[in-house]
Design a protein around this motif. Structure first.
Motif, PDB file in Angstrom:
ATOM      1  N   PHE A  29       0.450  -1.137  -0.157  1.00 25.89           N
ATOM      2  CA  PHE A  29      -0.230  -0.077   0.208  1.00 25.89           C
ATOM      3  C   PHE A  29       0.770   0.742  -0.085  1.00 25.89           C
ATOM      4  O   PHE A  29       1.226   1.801   0.743  1.00 25.89           O
ATOM      5  N   ALA A  30       1.310   1.933  -1.569  1.00 24.54           N
ATOM      6  CA  ALA A  30       2.248   3.063  -1.090  1.00 24.54           C
ATOM      7  C   ALA A  30       1.856   4.198  -1.122  1.00 24.54           C
ATOM      8  O   ALA A  30       0.853   5.273  -1.010  1.00 24.54           O
ATOM      9  N   ASP A  31       2.190   4.218   0.559  1.00 22.28           N
ATOM     10  CA  ASP A  31       1.980   5.594   0.926  1.00 22.28           C
ATOM     11  C   ASP A  31       3.427   6.668   1.090  1.00 22.28           C
ATOM     12  O   ASP A  31       4.375   6.595   0.710  1.00 22.28           O
ATOM     13  N   TYR A  32       3.275   7.121   2.215  1.00 26.20           N
ATOM     14  CA  TYR A  32       4.493   8.270   2.572  1.00 26.20           C
ATOM     15  C   TYR A  32       5.429   7.701   3.978  1.00 26.20           C
ATOM     16  O   TYR A  32       6.607   7.802   3.973  1.00 26.20           O
ATOM     17  N   ARG A  33       5.278   6.343   4.785  1.00 26.84           N
ATOM     18  CA  ARG A  33       5.740   5.800   5.484  1.00 26.84           C
ATOM     19  C   ARG A  33       6.858   4.602   5.471  1.00 26.84           C
ATOM     20  O   ARG A  33       7.700   4.162   6.059  1.00 26.84           O
ATOM     21  N   VAL A  34       5.823   3.841   4.763  1.00 31.72           N
ATOM     22  CA  VAL A  34       6.618   3.059   4.259  1.00 31.72           C
ATOM     23  C   VAL A  34       7.730   2.993   3.717  1.00 31.72           C
ATOM     24  O   VAL A  34       9.373   2.133   3.680  1.00 31.72           O
ATOM     25  N   PRO A  35       8.326   3.687   2.336  1.00 35.50           N
ATOM     26  CA  PRO A  35       9.421   4.007   1.389  1.00 35.50           C
ATOM     27  C   PRO A  35      10.222   4.921   2.182  1.00 35.50           C
ATOM     28  O   PRO A  35      11.072   4.273   2.227  1.00 35.50           O
ATOM     29  N   GLN A  36       9.668   5.431   4.014  1.00 31.58           N
ATOM     30  CA  GLN A  36      11.388   6.001   4.459  1.00 31.58           C
ATOM     31  C   GLN A  36      11.660   4.676   5.741  1.00 31.58           C
ATOM     32  O   GLN A  36      12.437   4.301   4.944  1.00 31.58           O
ATOM     33  N   ALA A  37      11.298   4.078   5.932  1.00 35.42           N
ATOM     34  CA  ALA A  37      11.078   2.705   6.546  1.00 35.42           C
ATOM     35  C   ALA A  37      11.991   1.784   6.008  1.00 35.42           C
ATOM     36  O   ALA A  37      13.007   1.296   5.908  1.00 35.42           O
ATOM     37  N   LEU A  38      12.008   1.704   4.240  1.00 35.54           N
ATOM     38  CA  LEU A  38      12.572   1.252   3.694  1.00 35.54           C
ATOM     39  C   LEU A  38      13.432   1.313   3.360  1.00 35.54           C
ATOM     40  O   LEU A  38      14.691   0.747   2.842  1.00 35.54           O
ATOM     41  N   ALA A  39      13.829   2.683   2.928  1.00 36.99           N
ATOM     42  CA  ALA A  39      15.091   3.278   2.600  1.00 36.99           C
ATOM     43  C   ALA A  39      16.023   3.318   3.925  1.00 36.99           C
ATOM     44  O   ALA A  39      16.883   3.252   4.065  1.00 36.99           O
ATOM     45  N   TYR A  40      15.372   3.935   5.582  1.00 33.59           N
ATOM     46  CA  TYR A  40      15.862   3.285   6.350  1.00 33.59           C
ATOM     47  C   TYR A  40      16.863   1.992   6.615  1.00 33.59           C
ATOM     48  O   TYR A  40      17.788   1.786   7.174  1.00 33.59           O
ATOM     49  N   LEU A  41      15.885   0.604   6.158  1.00 27.84           N
ATOM     50  CA  LEU A  41      16.637  -0.527   6.229  1.00 27.84           C
ATOM     51  C   LEU A  41      17.396  -1.607   5.243  1.00 27.84           C
ATOM     52  O   LEU A  41      17.538  -2.389   4.672  1.00 27.84           O
ATOM     53  N   GLY A  42      17.605  -0.163   4.294  1.00 27.66           N
ATOM     54  CA  GLY A  42      18.806  -0.171   3.178  1.00 27.66           C
ATOM     55  C   GLY A  42      17.923  -0.908   1.954  1.00 27.66           C
ATOM     56  O   GLY A  42      18.821  -1.316   0.895  1.00 27.66           O
ATOM     57  N   VAL A  43      16.537  -1.250   1.893  1.00 22.40           N
ATOM     58  CA  VAL A  43      16.049  -1.627   0.266  1.00 22.40           C
ATOM     59  C   VAL A  43      16.298  -0.463  -0.152  1.00 22.40           C
ATOM     60  O   VAL A  43      16.011  -0.920  -1.455  1.00 22.40           O
ATOM     61  N   LEU A  44      15.823   0.563  -0.207  1.00 20.61           N
ATOM     62  CA  LEU A  44      15.486   1.368  -0.984  1.00 20.61           C
ATOM     63  C   LEU A  44      16.959   2.934  -0.732  1.00 20.61           C
ATOM     64  O   LEU A  44      17.462   2.856   0.492  1.00 20.61           O
ATOM     65  N   GLU A  45      17.498   3.050  -1.973  1.00 22.19           N
ATOM     66  CA  GLU A  45      18.533   4.337  -1.930  1.00 22.19           C
ATOM     67  C   GLU A  45      18.055   5.636  -2.808  1.00 22.19           C
ATOM     68  O   GLU A  45      17.902   5.487  -3.667  1.00 22.19           O
ATOM     69  N   TYR A  46      18.094   6.926  -1.575  1.00 25.98           N
ATOM     70  CA  TYR A  46      17.957   8.336  -2.520  1.00 25.98           C
ATOM     71  C   TYR A  46      18.642   8.365  -2.629  1.00 25.98           C
ATOM     72  O   TYR A  46      19.874   8.715  -2.013  1.00 25.98           O
TER      73      TYR A  46
END
Length: 328
Positions: A222-239
């Motif tokens: 469910f694409a929102d604003y908090r899950v990407p933040q957590a995925l970036a913190y976990l190293g799954v996403l790189e901004y």
């Protein structure tokens, strides 16, 4: 410019996140993200009540983050909640006081003052996007009365045990759930709230009545604003530095902007990669060979709850993107 100039996935992060979730399944700790495990969610033998409660909540399930200097906080049963949970608490308080706000007739005729009163916060600040919530509530209530016998349970029954069938019913009938974006000349169906509505119904019915959907694994996260933040913190996403420069307090991304659509799309793809990696690990790693399959909907819930549990350290490292919209 390619989307990967703004954001990309990291294979090592995907692997570590997959193991984190599989370990939680293996030791049973993932149960804390189950729908009924949330104390503000209803526990009931009345399927109609569950369906209508969930539908009302997901009709207003968007944009809870407060403007700078404000709060969205509600106390219920001696505990103060924020965000989505605060809205749940507000609805529960109203129901307990005898106000049947999940009833289609109330929804269809609810006024600005009534909805404002419903979501009154402890701090006295209004809920964001109040007028938009009133419209969503009114529209949804009218459609239920006109087409679905005044209850969302009729939609659930018409889906005949299929998540995809219920998703289509929701998107076809209820305007506020039609979450689509335009990206490089193409229409992208993200459908965050529609899918979380289906998943919430599945969770409640499966856990409390053993009547979940057989194809729940066909939904995305469910694409929102908090899950990407957590995925970036976990190293799954790189901004990228350019993307990071547009995030943080006092900054907002416009609805439909390239940055906003890319972040939401990247979140969906990242969770899909985690699901695939979990499948690989279950097939190849002895540690996980007996662990059950985990769909993208559970990956989303795990990451969303993980963000709340580690809010302070995540906020210090990774900002979330702020976009005022009815879609998430």
């Amino acid at each position: 410019m390619k989307a990967t100039d703004l954001i990309k996935t990291n294979n090592e992060g995907v692997n570590s996140a997959a193991k984190l979730i599989l370990d939680a399944v293996k030791d049973g700790s993932i149960n804390h993200v189950a729908y009924s495990a949330m104390e503000v969610h209803p526990k009931s033998n009345d399927i109609k009540y569950l369906a209508d409660w969930i539908f009302f909540m997901d009709t207003v399930n968007f944009s809870f983050w407060p403007d700078e200097g404000q709060k969205f906080d509600v106390t219920w049963n001696g505990k103060t909640y924020t965000g989505y949970f605060a809205a749940c608490a507000a609805v529960n308080k109203a129901l307990e006081s005898g106000k049947n706000v999940i009833n289609a007739k109330w929804m269809a005729t609810a006024t600005l003052d009534q909805v404002n009163e419903l979501f009154t916060t402890d701090s006295g600040h209004p809920i964001p996007l109040l007028e938009e919530r009133v419209k969503a509530i009114n529209d949804s209530g009218r459609v239920l009365l006109e087409k679905w016998n005044g209850t969302f349970l009729s939609c659930v029954e018409a889906a005949n045990g299929s998540a995809q069938a219920l998703l289509k019913i929701v998107v076809d009938n209820f305007e506020s759930f039609r979450d689509v974006a335009q990206f490089r000349g193409k229409t992208v169906c993200i459908l965050k709230r529609a899918q979380i509505l289906v998943a919430d119904v599945h969770g409640a019915l499966e856990e409390q009545h053993s009547k979940g959907f057989k194809d729940i694994d066909t939904l995305t996260m469910f694409a929102d604003y908090r899950v990407p933040q957590a995925l970036a913190y976990l190293g799954v996403l790189e901004y990228s530095p350019r993307l990071l420069s547009k995030l943080g307090p006092g900054k907002r991304l416009e609805v439909g902007s390239e940055e906003e659509v890319v972040m939401r799309g990247a979140s969906i793809w990242a969770c899909e990669l985690i699901v695939r990696e979990m499948g690989r690990l279950r097939g190849e790693d002895e540690n996980y060979k007996d662990v059950r399959k985990v769909p993208a909907t559970e990956v989303d819930m795990f990451v969303w709850v993980y963000r709340r549990q580690h809010a302070k350290e995540i906020e210090e490292k990774i900002p979330f993107h702020r976009t005022r919209t009815i879609y998430y």
